[in-house]
Design a protein around this motif. Structure first.
Motif, PDB file in Angstrom:
ATOM      1  N   MET A   3       0.828  -1.296   0.064  1.00 17.27           N
ATOM      2  CA  MET A   3       0.013   0.166  -0.050  1.00 17.27           C
ATOM      3  C   MET A   3       0.852   1.331   0.027  1.00 17.27           C
ATOM      4  O   MET A   3       1.839   1.313   0.675  1.00 17.27           O
ATOM      5  N   ARG A   4       0.447   2.328  -0.835  1.00 17.14           N
ATOM      6  CA  ARG A   4       1.253   3.389  -1.012  1.00 17.14           C
ATOM      7  C   ARG A   4       0.329   4.594  -0.500  1.00 17.14           C
ATOM      8  O   ARG A   4      -0.836   4.616  -0.736  1.00 17.14           O
ATOM      9  N   HIS A   5       1.060   5.840  -0.317  1.00 23.34           N
ATOM     10  CA  HIS A   5       0.099   7.217  -0.232  1.00 23.34           C
ATOM     11  C   HIS A   5       0.783   7.996  -1.156  1.00 23.34           C
ATOM     12  O   HIS A   5       2.016   8.117  -1.377  1.00 23.34           O
ATOM     13  N   HIS A   6      -0.302   8.777  -1.830  1.00 27.11           N
ATOM     14  CA  HIS A   6       0.023   9.647  -2.709  1.00 27.11           C
ATOM     15  C   HIS A   6      -0.684  11.041  -2.033  1.00 27.11           C
ATOM     16  O   HIS A   6      -1.933  11.055  -1.775  1.00 27.11           O
ATOM     17  N   ASP A   7       0.188  12.440  -1.873  1.00 32.00           N
ATOM     18  CA  ASP A   7      -0.462  13.351  -1.351  1.00 32.00           C
ATOM     19  C   ASP A   7      -0.658  14.478  -2.947  1.00 32.00           C
ATOM     20  O   ASP A   7       0.595  14.958  -3.145  1.00 32.00           O
ATOM     21  N   PHE A   8      -1.684  14.791  -3.574  1.00 30.27           N
ATOM     22  CA  PHE A   8      -1.731  15.112  -4.677  1.00 30.27           C
ATOM     23  C   PHE A   8      -2.277  16.879  -4.422  1.00 30.27           C
ATOM     24  O   PHE A   8      -3.260  16.907  -3.756  1.00 30.27           O
TER      25      PHE A   8
ATOM     26  N   LYS B 189      -9.699  20.197   7.745  1.00 28.16           N
ATOM     27  CA  LYS B 189      -8.680  20.351   8.513  1.00 28.16           C
ATOM     28  C   LYS B 189      -8.905  19.163   9.498  1.00 28.16           C
ATOM     29  O   LYS B 189      -8.084  18.671  10.101  1.00 28.16           O
ATOM     30  N   ALA B 190     -10.050  19.015   9.944  1.00 27.38           N
ATOM     31  CA  ALA B 190     -10.497  18.017  11.301  1.00 27.38           C
ATOM     32  C   ALA B 190     -10.330  16.563  10.578  1.00 27.38           C
ATOM     33  O   ALA B 190     -10.138  15.753  11.602  1.00 27.38           O
ATOM     34  N   MET B 191     -10.395  16.329   9.469  1.00 27.70           N
ATOM     35  CA  MET B 191     -10.016  14.995   8.992  1.00 27.70           C
ATOM     36  C   MET B 191      -8.593  14.420   8.864  1.00 27.70           C
ATOM     37  O   MET B 191      -8.179  13.495   8.527  1.00 27.70           O
ATOM     38  N   ILE B 192      -7.535  15.676   9.014  1.00 25.87           N
ATOM     39  CA  ILE B 192      -6.202  15.365   8.566  1.00 25.87           C
ATOM     40  C   ILE B 192      -5.551  14.700   9.542  1.00 25.87           C
ATOM     41  O   ILE B 192      -4.715  13.477   9.131  1.00 25.87           O
ATOM     42  N   ASP B 193      -5.852  14.876  10.770  1.00 26.34           N
ATOM     43  CA  ASP B 193      -5.334  13.957  11.990  1.00 26.34           C
ATOM     44  C   ASP B 193      -5.795  12.312  11.732  1.00 26.34           C
ATOM     45  O   ASP B 193      -4.662  11.647  11.703  1.00 26.34           O
ATOM     46  N   PRO B 194      -7.126  11.948  11.632  1.00 25.67           N
ATOM     47  CA  PRO B 194      -7.397  10.673  11.395  1.00 25.67           C
ATOM     48  C   PRO B 194      -6.553  10.052  10.100  1.00 25.67           C
ATOM     49  O   PRO B 194      -6.209   8.886  10.166  1.00 25.67           O
ATOM     50  N   TRP B 195      -6.660  10.774   9.025  1.00 25.28           N
ATOM     51  CA  TRP B 195      -6.019  10.399   7.909  1.00 25.28           C
ATOM     52  C   TRP B 195      -4.596  10.149   8.027  1.00 25.28           C
ATOM     53  O   TRP B 195      -3.899   9.078   7.496  1.00 25.28           O
ATOM     54  N   ASN B 196      -3.951  11.198   8.597  1.00 28.19           N
ATOM     55  CA  ASN B 196      -2.421  11.160   8.700  1.00 28.19           C
ATOM     56  C   ASN B 196      -2.170   9.748   9.602  1.00 28.19           C
ATOM     57  O   ASN B 196      -1.145   9.284   9.375  1.00 28.19           O
ATOM     58  N   GLY B 197      -2.971   9.413  10.528  1.00 28.15           N
ATOM     59  CA  GLY B 197      -2.956   8.118  11.382  1.00 28.15           C
ATOM     60  C   GLY B 197      -2.853   7.044  10.632  1.00 28.15           C
ATOM     61  O   GLY B 197      -2.335   5.796  10.767  1.00 28.15           O
ATOM     62  N   ILE B 198      -3.877   6.876   9.449  1.00 22.90           N
ATOM     63  CA  ILE B 198      -3.766   5.874   8.687  1.00 22.90           C
ATOM     64  C   ILE B 198      -2.552   5.712   7.764  1.00 22.90           C
ATOM     65  O   ILE B 198      -2.160   4.578   7.863  1.00 22.90           O
ATOM     66  N   VAL B 199      -2.246   6.932   7.376  1.00 24.82           N
ATOM     67  CA  VAL B 199      -1.033   6.913   6.519  1.00 24.82           C
ATOM     68  C   VAL B 199       0.345   6.272   7.155  1.00 24.82           C
ATOM     69  O   VAL B 199       0.889   5.364   6.850  1.00 24.82           O
ATOM     70  N   GLU B 200       0.392   6.758   8.588  1.00 21.69           N
ATOM     71  CA  GLU B 200       1.375   6.039   9.403  1.00 21.69           C
ATOM     72  C   GLU B 200       1.345   4.743   9.715  1.00 21.69           C
ATOM     73  O   GLU B 200       2.230   4.098   9.948  1.00 21.69           O
ATOM     74  N   ASP B 201       0.050   4.087   9.439  1.00 25.27           N
ATOM     75  CA  ASP B 201      -0.276   2.543   9.848  1.00 25.27           C
ATOM     76  C   ASP B 201       0.074   1.862   8.410  1.00 25.27           C
ATOM     77  O   ASP B 201      -0.153   0.731   8.799  1.00 25.27           O
ATOM     78  N   ILE B 202       0.369   2.517   7.435  1.00 27.15           N
ATOM     79  CA  ILE B 202       0.291   1.649   6.267  1.00 27.15           C
ATOM     80  C   ILE B 202       1.217   0.537   6.223  1.00 27.15           C
ATOM     81  O   ILE B 202       0.845  -0.604   5.898  1.00 27.15           O
ATOM     82  N   PRO B 203       2.641   0.460   7.112  1.00 30.01           N
ATOM     83  CA  PRO B 203       2.832  -0.962   7.060  1.00 30.01           C
ATOM     84  C   PRO B 203       2.577  -2.082   7.919  1.00 30.01           C
ATOM     85  O   PRO B 203       2.710  -3.202   7.525  1.00 30.01           O
ATOM     86  N   LYS B 204       1.482  -1.453   8.613  1.00 31.96           N
ATOM     87  CA  LYS B 204       0.590  -2.535   9.363  1.00 31.96           C
ATOM     88  C   LYS B 204      -0.451  -3.328   8.311  1.00 31.96           C
ATOM     89  O   LYS B 204      -0.894  -4.549   8.793  1.00 31.96           O
ATOM     90  N   PHE B 205      -0.625  -2.709   7.328  1.00 29.19           N
ATOM     91  CA  PHE B 205      -1.434  -3.239   6.258  1.00 29.19           C
ATOM     92  C   PHE B 205      -0.906  -4.176   5.039  1.00 29.19           C
ATOM     93  O   PHE B 205      -1.640  -4.498   4.314  1.00 29.19           O
ATOM     94  N   LYS B 206       0.506  -4.264   5.245  1.00 34.51           N
ATOM     95  CA  LYS B 206       1.045  -4.761   4.005  1.00 34.51           C
ATOM     96  C   LYS B 206       0.606  -6.227   3.718  1.00 34.51           C
ATOM     97  O   LYS B 206       0.461  -6.499   2.599  1.00 34.51           O
TER      98      LYS B 206
END
Length: 166
Positions: free
Chosen positions: A1-6, A36-53
């Motif tokens: 899984m990858r993250h893209h910030d466009f 802006k309120a969605m950024i923290d939950p979203w960033n938390g998911i992005v940080e957890d990407i290695p857990k989803f491999k």
């Protein structure tokens, strides 16, 4: 899984390349308080990407998409089908939505806007299928069906232009 910030300069090629194997996108505007309120939950998911491999294919993506990029993604003759997709499925920001392989928009998230709620949605919509589930699906119907041809409309649907959520 990858993250893209466009950002607002993202192109249709960026979008289609990132969604080639399916994706979940957060469509946002940097000036929107709800976004802006969605950024923290979203960033938390992005940080957890290695857990989803092991749960998602390598090509599955998370995409944070600036709402201003929609004009670039949907522009020109090649983008008309995307303009229609966005105008049907995205009515404002923030929107979290599944992007099917090939770029077509799928279901929009309508749950609790927490990291856990968003992850549950992601897993229900994009988790890789187990070998047992695939075998069950393959042997579901023993009857043969004749191909009926394509139901694709050729020029009958006119795109309404790109949709820019404010």
């Amino acid at each position: 899984m990858r993250h893209h910030d466009f950002d607002e300069n993202a192109t249709r090629d960026d979008y289609l390349t990132a969604s080639v194997n399916g994706a979940m996108a957060l469509i946002h505007s940097p000036h929107c308080q709800h976004c802006k309120a969605m950024i923290d939950p979203w960033n938390g998911i992005v940080e957890d990407i290695p857990k989803f491999k092991d749960e998602f294919t390598d090509g599955t993506s998370l995409i944070r998409l600036h709402s201003g990029a929609i004009d670039n993604i949907c522009g020109g003759e090649e983008g008309k089908w995307l303009a229609e997709e966005f105008s049907k499925k995205v009515s404002g920001v923030p929107t979290i939505i599944i992007i099917q392989p090939g770029g077509k928009l799928g279901d929009a998230f309508n749950g609790e806007r927490t990291k856990e709620g968003i992850v549950d949605f992601l897993k229900k919509k994009l988790r890789k299928k187990s070998a047992a589930a695939k075998a069950t699906l393959e042997f579901k119907s023993p009857t043969k069906h004749k191909a009926r041809g394509s139901h694709r409309a050729h020029g009958s649907h006119r795109a309404h232009g790109s949709h820019r959520a404010h």
